[in-house]
Design a protein around this motif. Structure first.
Motif, PDB file in Angstrom:
ATOM      1  N   UNK A  82      48.427  20.531  30.348  1.00 36.80           N
ATOM      2  CA  UNK A  82      47.535  21.469  29.673  1.00 36.80           C
ATOM      3  C   UNK A  82      47.667  22.808  30.379  1.00 36.80           C
ATOM      4  N   UNK A  83      47.906  23.849  29.604  1.00 43.76           N
ATOM      5  CA  UNK A  83      48.145  25.179  30.154  1.00 43.76           C
ATOM      6  C   UNK A  83      46.900  26.038  29.970  1.00 43.76           C
ATOM      7  N   UNK A  84      46.485  26.697  31.056  1.00 39.76           N
ATOM      8  CA  UNK A  84      45.251  27.474  31.072  1.00 39.76           C
ATOM      9  C   UNK A  84      45.527  28.934  31.402  1.00 39.76           C
ATOM     10  N   UNK A  85      44.747  29.782  30.766  1.00 39.80           N
ATOM     11  CA  UNK A  85      44.730  31.200  31.062  1.00 39.80           C
ATOM     12  C   UNK A  85      43.529  31.473  31.968  1.00 39.80           C
ATOM     13  N   UNK A  86      43.691  32.361  32.946  1.00 43.50           N
ATOM     14  CA  UNK A  86      42.613  32.704  33.865  1.00 43.50           C
ATOM     15  C   UNK A  86      42.537  34.210  34.059  1.00 43.50           C
ATOM     16  N   UNK A  87      41.332  34.699  34.369  1.00 43.26           N
ATOM     17  CA  UNK A  87      41.143  36.129  34.600  1.00 43.26           C
ATOM     18  C   UNK A  87      40.105  36.349  35.689  1.00 43.26           C
ATOM     19  N   UNK A  88      40.264  37.435  36.413  1.00 43.41           N
ATOM     20  CA  UNK A  88      39.291  37.821  37.426  1.00 43.41           C
ATOM     21  C   UNK A  88      39.346  39.324  37.620  1.00 43.41           C
ATOM     22  N   UNK A  89      38.183  39.972  37.751  1.00 42.73           N
ATOM     23  CA  UNK A  89      38.181  41.429  37.881  1.00 42.73           C
ATOM     24  C   UNK A  89      38.679  41.935  39.225  1.00 42.73           C
ATOM     25  N   UNK A  90      38.662  41.071  40.247  1.00 38.66           N
ATOM     26  CA  UNK A  90      39.031  41.561  41.577  1.00 38.66           C
ATOM     27  C   UNK A  90      39.993  40.651  42.336  1.00 38.66           C
ATOM     28  N   UNK A  91      39.793  39.349  42.233  1.00 35.45           N
ATOM     29  CA  UNK A  91      40.535  38.434  43.091  1.00 35.45           C
ATOM     30  C   UNK A  91      41.719  37.821  42.367  1.00 35.45           C
ATOM     31  N   UNK A  92      42.668  37.319  43.152  1.00 36.70           N
ATOM     32  CA  UNK A  92      43.783  36.569  42.589  1.00 36.70           C
ATOM     33  C   UNK A  92      44.371  35.702  43.682  1.00 36.70           C
ATOM     34  N   UNK A  93      45.113  34.692  43.249  1.00 29.33           N
ATOM     35  CA  UNK A  93      45.733  33.776  44.193  1.00 29.33           C
ATOM     36  C   UNK A  93      46.136  32.510  43.489  1.00 29.33           C
ATOM     37  N   UNK A  94      46.804  31.618  44.212  1.00 26.12           N
ATOM     38  CA  UNK A  94      47.268  30.382  43.609  1.00 26.12           C
ATOM     39  C   UNK A  94      46.190  29.308  43.569  1.00 26.12           C
ATOM     40  N   UNK A  95      45.087  29.538  44.244  1.00 22.24           N
ATOM     41  CA  UNK A  95      43.984  28.579  44.257  1.00 22.24           C
ATOM     42  C   UNK A  95      43.094  28.797  43.042  1.00 22.24           C
ATOM     43  N   UNK A  96      42.852  27.766  42.267  1.00 21.31           N
ATOM     44  CA  UNK A  96      42.067  27.906  41.042  1.00 21.31           C
ATOM     45  C   UNK A  96      40.643  28.403  41.313  1.00 21.31           C
ATOM     46  N   UNK A  97      40.103  28.144  42.491  1.00 19.93           N
ATOM     47  CA  UNK A  97      38.729  28.535  42.790  1.00 19.93           C
ATOM     48  C   UNK A  97      38.557  30.053  42.873  1.00 19.93           C
ATOM     49  N   UNK A  98      39.656  30.776  42.996  1.00 21.65           N
ATOM     50  CA  UNK A  98      39.596  32.231  43.101  1.00 21.65           C
ATOM     51  C   UNK A  98      39.237  32.879  41.771  1.00 21.65           C
ATOM     52  N   UNK A  99      39.646  32.245  40.678  1.00 20.46           N
ATOM     53  CA  UNK A  99      39.567  32.851  39.357  1.00 20.46           C
ATOM     54  C   UNK A  99      38.227  32.576  38.694  1.00 20.46           C
ATOM     55  N   UNK A 100      37.623  33.625  38.130  1.00 24.18           N
ATOM     56  CA  UNK A 100      36.268  33.519  37.592  1.00 24.18           C
ATOM     57  C   UNK A 100      36.233  32.976  36.170  1.00 24.18           C
ATOM     58  N   UNK A 101      37.173  33.413  35.347  1.00 24.63           N
ATOM     59  CA  UNK A 101      37.124  33.066  33.928  1.00 24.63           C
ATOM     60  C   UNK A 101      38.326  32.200  33.547  1.00 24.63           C
TER      61      UNK A 101
END
Length: 122
Positions: free
Chosen positions: A92-111
């Motif tokens: 399953x492929x997911x799109x993610x977004x965040x206004x400030x943070x990024x990284x390979x860890x899923x916990x970083x992404x807000x949306x």
């Protein structure tokens, strides 16, 4: 309210190509970090590719050269072009977004989007 909606998943055969799309709504996403992840059954969610830090494109080594991320800012949409697909790309492929943070860890992404399923048969 921020919403991410993926599209373009489906069933393909090994060696085929597929393009996924992710439409963002609720905000102006021009300066957001955005990324694609995937999660196979029984495995951790895996970072694939992203637009981060106002213009840098990054890829996981596992998909570099086969997958290409692109964006259409006017449409608030990012894409993931996947070539030479393999059965191990089934996930399953997911799109993610965040206004400030990024990284390979899923916990970083807000949306997150709801996910698009990709099945690759041999």
């Amino acid at each position: 309210q921020v919403q991410l909606v993926e599209s373009g998943g489906g069933w393909v055969q090994a060696g085929d190509s597929l393009r996924l799309g992710c439409v963002a709504s609720g905000r102006t996403f021009g300066n957001y970090n955005m990324a694609w992840f995937r999660q196979a059954p029984g495995k951790e969610r895996e970072f694939l590719a992203g637009f981060v830090a106002n213009g840098i494109t990054i890829y996981a080594d596992s998909v570099k050269g086969r997958f290409t991320i692109s964006r259409d800012s006017a449409l608030n949409t990012i894409y993931l072009e996947m070539n030479s697909l393999k059965p191990e790309d089934t996930a399953t492929y997911y799109c993610a977004a965040d206004p400030q943070r990024y990284g390979s860890d899923r916990s970083v992404w807000q949306y997150w989007g709801q996910g698009a399923q990709v099945l690759v048969s041999s």
